[in-house]
Motif scaffolding. Structure first.
Motif, PDB file in Angstrom:
ATOM      1  N   ILE A   5       0.831  -1.194   0.000  1.00 15.57           N
ATOM      2  CA  ILE A   5       0.000   0.000   0.000  1.00 15.57           C
ATOM      3  C   ILE A   5       0.871   1.252   0.000  1.00 15.57           C
ATOM      4  O   ILE A   5       1.819   1.362   0.765  1.00 15.57           O
ATOM      5  N   GLN A  21       3.622   1.137   3.329  1.00 15.31           N
ATOM      6  CA  GLN A  21       4.038   0.085   4.234  1.00 15.31           C
ATOM      7  C   GLN A  21       5.514   0.234   4.567  1.00 15.31           C
ATOM      8  O   GLN A  21       6.317   0.625   3.712  1.00 15.31           O
ATOM      9  N   GLU A  70       0.342  -5.218  10.005  1.00 16.42           N
ATOM     10  CA  GLU A  70       0.625  -4.228   8.970  1.00 16.42           C
ATOM     11  C   GLU A  70       1.274  -3.038   9.653  1.00 16.42           C
ATOM     12  O   GLU A  70       0.805  -2.578  10.693  1.00 16.42           O
ATOM     13  N   ARG A 122      -7.997  -0.140   6.607  1.00 21.33           N
ATOM     14  CA  ARG A 122      -7.202  -1.341   6.357  1.00 21.33           C
ATOM     15  C   ARG A 122      -7.786  -2.525   7.134  1.00 21.33           C
ATOM     16  O   ARG A 122      -7.844  -3.635   6.625  1.00 21.33           O
ATOM     17  N   ARG A 126      -9.440  -6.028   5.638  1.00 22.06           N
ATOM     18  CA  ARG A 126      -8.997  -7.364   6.067  1.00 22.06           C
ATOM     19  C   ARG A 126     -10.154  -8.203   6.600  1.00 22.06           C
ATOM     20  O   ARG A 126      -9.984  -9.380   6.871  1.00 22.06           O
TER      21      ARG A 126
END
Length: 175
Positions: A5, A21, A70, A122, A126
Motif C-alpha cells: 500500500i 508500508q 501491517e 485497512r 482485512r
C-alpha cells in the motif's frame, strides 16, 4: 497479506501525507522518527518507561508477519517521516489492535486522526470486526481522537491506570 500500500491522504488541516508500508530498509527512518517522539508519547505507545525504541521493536515494525501485522510510515510533502502506525490482528481475523506515534513537531495537524482512519479502513479491508487500543488514562489526546472516531472507552480489567478503547467496524463513526 502484503499489499504494498502506498497512498496519499489529506489531514483535516490540509496537510498531504504519503503513507506506505514499512519495510526492512526503513529501520533508520523509524529510528530517526522515534528520536523525535516525546518521552511521554513513547510511554503511552509502549506502555512502559522506555526512553528509546529498541532494535527488536524496530524490527517488528519493519519486518512484520504480514498475515497478522501491517506497519505503515507517513511522510509529509518534503519527505520527512512524521508518523507511524501499526495494525496487529488476532489469528482468528476478527480483532485488531492499533498503535500510532506522531513526530513531536507535527502534533495538532490531524495526522493521528488521519492515520487512525486509514488503519480502520485497512482493518475493514482485512475483514476485521473490531479494532482496539489499550491506552494509559493520561493519554487524553489519543483517547479524545479515538472517541471522536467512534471508539467506546471502557475500564481495562485489572489495571486502573489503563482503558480499553474499541470500535465496531460495522458501525460507522458518529452513528
Amino acid at each position: 497479506m502484503t499489499d504494498n500500500i502506498s497512498t496519499k491522504l489529506q489531514t483535516r488541516t490540509g496537510l498531504t501525507l504519503l503513507v506506505r508500508q514499512a519495510g526492512p530498509d526503513d529501520a533508520p527512518i523509524l529510528v530517526e522518527l522515534f528520536h523525535n517522539v516525546s518521552l511521554e508519547e513513547l510511554r503511552f505507545r509502549f506502555l512502559t518507561g522506555l526512553s528509546q525504541v529498541g532494535a527488536d521493536q524496530i524490527k517488528a515494525m519493519t519486518q512484520p508477519d504480514h498475515s497478522t501485522i501491517e506497519s505503515y510510515i507517513a511522510f509529509d510533502p518534503d519527505g520527512t517521516a512524521v508518523a507511524t502506525g501499526m495494525l496487529a490482528c488476532d489469528t482468528q481475523g476478527e480483532r485488531g489492535e492499533v498503535a500510532i506515534s506522531v513526530h513531536a513537531s507535527h502534533h495538532n495537524q490531524g495526522i493521528g486522526w488521519t492515520l487512525l482512519a486509514f488503519l480502520a479502513e485497512r482493518a475493514t479491508a482485512r475483514g476485521l470486526k473490531v479494532i482496539e487500543s489499550i491506552e494509559n488514562r493520561g493519554n487524553r489526546t489519543a483517547i479524545e481522537v479515538e472517541r471522536d472516531s467512534g471508539f467506546l472507552i471502557q475500564e481495562y480489567p485489572g489495571d486502573p491506570t489503563l482503558v480499553l478503547v474499541t470500535r465496531n467496524l460495522a458501525t460507522p463513526p458518529g452513528a
